[in-house]
Scaffold this motif. Structure first.
Motif, PDB file in Angstrom:
ATOM      1  N   ASP A 189      10.796 -35.865 -18.051  1.00  0.00           N
ATOM      2  CA  ASP A 189       9.421 -35.385 -17.895  1.00  0.00           C
ATOM      3  C   ASP A 189       8.463 -36.489 -17.447  1.00  0.00           C
ATOM      4  O   ASP A 189       7.275 -36.222 -17.227  1.00  0.00           O
ATOM      5  CB  ASP A 189       8.915 -34.806 -19.225  1.00  0.00           C
ATOM      6  CG  ASP A 189       9.747 -33.633 -19.704  1.00  0.00           C
ATOM      7  OD1 ASP A 189       9.994 -32.720 -18.900  1.00  0.00           O
ATOM      8  OD2 ASP A 189      10.163 -33.633 -20.882  1.00  0.00           O
ATOM      9  N   LEU A 190       8.961 -37.709 -17.311  1.00  0.00           N
ATOM     10  CA  LEU A 190       8.080 -38.846 -17.014  1.00  0.00           C
ATOM     11  C   LEU A 190       7.328 -38.750 -15.684  1.00  0.00           C
ATOM     12  O   LEU A 190       6.170 -39.174 -15.615  1.00  0.00           O
ATOM     13  CB  LEU A 190       8.859 -40.161 -17.081  1.00  0.00           C
ATOM     14  CG  LEU A 190       8.948 -40.798 -18.472  1.00  0.00           C
ATOM     15  CD1 LEU A 190       9.887 -42.004 -18.461  1.00  0.00           C
ATOM     16  CD2 LEU A 190       7.573 -41.207 -18.970  1.00  0.00           C
ATOM     17  N   PRO A 191       7.925 -38.235 -14.602  1.00  0.00           N
ATOM     18  CA  PRO A 191       7.121 -38.142 -13.374  1.00  0.00           C
ATOM     19  C   PRO A 191       5.840 -37.332 -13.554  1.00  0.00           C
ATOM     20  O   PRO A 191       4.768 -37.731 -13.083  1.00  0.00           O
ATOM     21  CB  PRO A 191       8.087 -37.463 -12.391  1.00  0.00           C
ATOM     22  CG  PRO A 191       9.437 -37.896 -12.848  1.00  0.00           C
ATOM     23  CD  PRO A 191       9.339 -37.905 -14.346  1.00  0.00           C
ATOM     24  N   VAL A 192       5.925 -36.215 -14.262  1.00  0.00           N
ATOM     25  CA  VAL A 192       4.733 -35.401 -14.518  1.00  0.00           C
ATOM     26  C   VAL A 192       3.797 -36.123 -15.492  1.00  0.00           C
ATOM     27  O   VAL A 192       2.573 -36.129 -15.308  1.00  0.00           O
ATOM     28  CB  VAL A 192       5.138 -34.022 -15.069  1.00  0.00           C
ATOM     29  CG1 VAL A 192       3.896 -33.203 -15.434  1.00  0.00           C
ATOM     30  CG2 VAL A 192       5.985 -33.270 -14.052  1.00  0.00           C
ATOM     31  N   ALA A 193       4.369 -36.766 -16.495  1.00  0.00           N
ATOM     32  CA  ALA A 193       3.558 -37.478 -17.481  1.00  0.00           C
ATOM     33  C   ALA A 193       2.819 -38.657 -16.847  1.00  0.00           C
ATOM     34  O   ALA A 193       1.653 -38.912 -17.168  1.00  0.00           O
ATOM     35  CB  ALA A 193       4.438 -37.974 -18.626  1.00  0.00           C
ATOM     36  N   VAL A 242      -2.065 -35.010 -24.290  1.00  0.00           N
ATOM     37  CA  VAL A 242      -1.341 -34.259 -23.270  1.00  0.00           C
ATOM     38  C   VAL A 242       0.131 -34.282 -23.654  1.00  0.00           C
ATOM     39  O   VAL A 242       0.704 -35.357 -23.834  1.00  0.00           O
ATOM     40  CB  VAL A 242      -1.528 -34.874 -21.865  1.00  0.00           C
ATOM     41  CG1 VAL A 242      -0.753 -34.073 -20.818  1.00  0.00           C
ATOM     42  CG2 VAL A 242      -3.005 -34.954 -21.501  1.00  0.00           C
ATOM     43  N   VAL A 243       0.724 -33.104 -23.796  1.00  0.00           N
ATOM     44  CA  VAL A 243       2.141 -33.016 -24.148  1.00  0.00           C
ATOM     45  C   VAL A 243       2.897 -32.415 -22.975  1.00  0.00           C
ATOM     46  O   VAL A 243       2.599 -31.288 -22.541  1.00  0.00           O
ATOM     47  CB  VAL A 243       2.369 -32.179 -25.417  1.00  0.00           C
ATOM     48  CG1 VAL A 243       3.852 -32.151 -25.757  1.00  0.00           C
ATOM     49  CG2 VAL A 243       1.569 -32.760 -26.580  1.00  0.00           C
ATOM     50  N   VAL A 244       3.866 -33.158 -22.460  1.00  0.00           N
ATOM     51  CA  VAL A 244       4.610 -32.770 -21.264  1.00  0.00           C
ATOM     52  C   VAL A 244       6.045 -32.445 -21.675  1.00  0.00           C
ATOM     53  O   VAL A 244       6.738 -33.289 -22.232  1.00  0.00           O
ATOM     54  CB  VAL A 244       4.587 -33.903 -20.228  1.00  0.00           C
ATOM     55  CG1 VAL A 244       5.291 -33.476 -18.948  1.00  0.00           C
ATOM     56  CG2 VAL A 244       3.154 -34.344 -19.927  1.00  0.00           C
ATOM     57  N   ALA A 247       8.902 -26.559 -26.725  1.00  0.00           N
ATOM     58  CA  ALA A 247       8.439 -26.401 -28.102  1.00  0.00           C
ATOM     59  C   ALA A 247       7.544 -27.535 -28.594  1.00  0.00           C
ATOM     60  O   ALA A 247       6.808 -27.363 -29.576  1.00  0.00           O
ATOM     61  CB  ALA A 247       9.648 -26.277 -29.035  1.00  0.00           C
ATOM     62  N   LEU A 248       7.595 -28.681 -27.930  1.00  0.00           N
ATOM     63  CA  LEU A 248       6.920 -29.867 -28.459  1.00  0.00           C
ATOM     64  C   LEU A 248       5.409 -29.715 -28.639  1.00  0.00           C
ATOM     65  O   LEU A 248       4.861 -30.187 -29.646  1.00  0.00           O
ATOM     66  CB  LEU A 248       7.232 -31.079 -27.581  1.00  0.00           C
ATOM     67  CG  LEU A 248       6.705 -32.428 -28.075  1.00  0.00           C
ATOM     68  CD1 LEU A 248       7.284 -32.792 -29.438  1.00  0.00           C
ATOM     69  CD2 LEU A 248       7.025 -33.535 -27.062  1.00  0.00           C
ATOM     70  N   ALA A 259      -1.026 -28.739 -23.075  1.00  0.00           N
ATOM     71  CA  ALA A 259       0.406 -28.611 -22.840  1.00  0.00           C
ATOM     72  C   ALA A 259       0.683 -28.495 -21.344  1.00  0.00           C
ATOM     73  O   ALA A 259       0.053 -27.692 -20.652  1.00  0.00           O
ATOM     74  CB  ALA A 259       0.949 -27.392 -23.573  1.00  0.00           C
ATOM     75  N   VAL A 260       1.630 -29.293 -20.865  1.00  0.00           N
ATOM     76  CA  VAL A 260       2.025 -29.260 -19.458  1.00  0.00           C
ATOM     77  C   VAL A 260       3.510 -28.900 -19.386  1.00  0.00           C
ATOM     78  O   VAL A 260       4.366 -29.729 -19.675  1.00  0.00           O
ATOM     79  CB  VAL A 260       1.787 -30.618 -18.765  1.00  0.00           C
ATOM     80  CG1 VAL A 260       2.121 -30.505 -17.275  1.00  0.00           C
ATOM     81  CG2 VAL A 260       0.354 -31.098 -18.962  1.00  0.00           C
ATOM     82  N   PRO A 261       3.839 -27.677 -19.004  1.00  0.00           N
ATOM     83  CA  PRO A 261       5.254 -27.326 -18.845  1.00  0.00           C
ATOM     84  C   PRO A 261       5.820 -27.971 -17.587  1.00  0.00           C
ATOM     85  O   PRO A 261       5.122 -28.101 -16.578  1.00  0.00           O
ATOM     86  CB  PRO A 261       5.219 -25.798 -18.706  1.00  0.00           C
ATOM     87  CG  PRO A 261       3.872 -25.492 -18.153  1.00  0.00           C
ATOM     88  CD  PRO A 261       2.944 -26.557 -18.682  1.00  0.00           C
TER      89      PRO A 261
END
Length: 251
Positions: free
Chosen positions: A129-133, A175-177, A183-184, A198-200
């Motif tokens: 998920d790091l690229p989006v984060a 921000v949670v990615v 679920a996080l 929340a960022v899916p």
């Protein structure tokens, strides 16, 4: 022209560094730069607090360069997202002082130093998920927030998140990615007293449906402080979080 720019202009006139005709010329700068292929909004910073951001996907290198030049000519900072490898190489040659993040796929060319206000924490469920984060991180820093990243603390090993509780509990916005089951954000929302954005992500196997599954999970979160942005939209998550954090810090 915003209040800061107008004050700087008047100070230059007062100090004799700028004559009146030149000042009038700068005051008369257009609100929109019409390039034929783009109408660049040069008054967005005055209205919204930050200049127009360039979404590079689907644009030629020359189109992106042209928009960048209009923004910096207006003495405004320039942020671009979804920068391809080809665009990154082209922009690096044209603007060697710009900061580029190949993981986030961002281009950032500041105009002047900005005092960071407020605190944003960005949390990822997995390393994938790091690229989006990182897109969220670069965006929040560009807007002017202090940003802290906590990576790879998903619910499959919840103890990894809990050991960082003190780090994110004092944030103004989080921000949670997350991809996979998504679920996080609900877990983080139950541990924090601030907005959780929340960022899916499109990370996951077939039934994740390229991010639709975590999107639906996040939209159905039981934690009341969780809101959701679009799939893979780290930019939107970071932008909104930084606005919240800066406003909270000014109170």
């Amino acid at each position: 022209m915003d209040t800061v720019d107008l004050q700087e202009l008047l100070e230059q006139v007062q100090a004799g560094k700028l004559d009146i005709p030149a000042a009038l010329s700068r005051l008369g700068n257009p609100a929109v730069a019409d390039l034929g292929y783009a109408h660049v909004d040069l008054q967005r910073r005055a209205r919204c607090g930050f200049p127009e951001v360039i979404f590079c996907q689907g644009k030629s290198c020359e189109w992106v360069e042209g928009v960048v030049r209009q923004i910096i000519a207006a003495k405004q900072p320039c942020l671009a997202t979804r920068v391809s490898d080809e665009q990154a190489t082209h922009l690096a040659a044209q603007f060697p002082t710009a900061l580029q993040d190949p993981i986030a796929r961002t281009f950032w060319l500041p105009a002047e130093p900005i005092a960071a206000l407020g605190h944003v924490t960005i949390i990822t469920a997995g390393t994938s998920d790091l690229p989006v984060a990182r897109e969220a991180l670069v965006t929040a820093q560009a807007i002017g927030a202090n940003v802290h990243l906590i990576a790879d603390v998903g619910v499959a090993g919840i103890h990894r998140l809990l050991r960082h509780h003190q780090e994110f509990s004092g944030a103004d916005a989080i921000v949670v990615v997350a991809g996979m089951d998504g679920a996080l954000p609900s877990v983080v929302g139950g541990l924090a007293d601030c907005p959780v954005i929340a960022v899916p992500t499109s990370v996951g196997y077939g039934a994740a449906f390229s991010g639709v599954a975590p999107l639906l999970t996040m939209l159905n979160s039981c934690s009341a402080n969780v809101v959701v942005v679009n799939i893979d939209s780290g930019f939107k998550g970071g932008y909104v979080a930084a606005l919240i954090a800066r406003r909270a810090a000014r109170k």
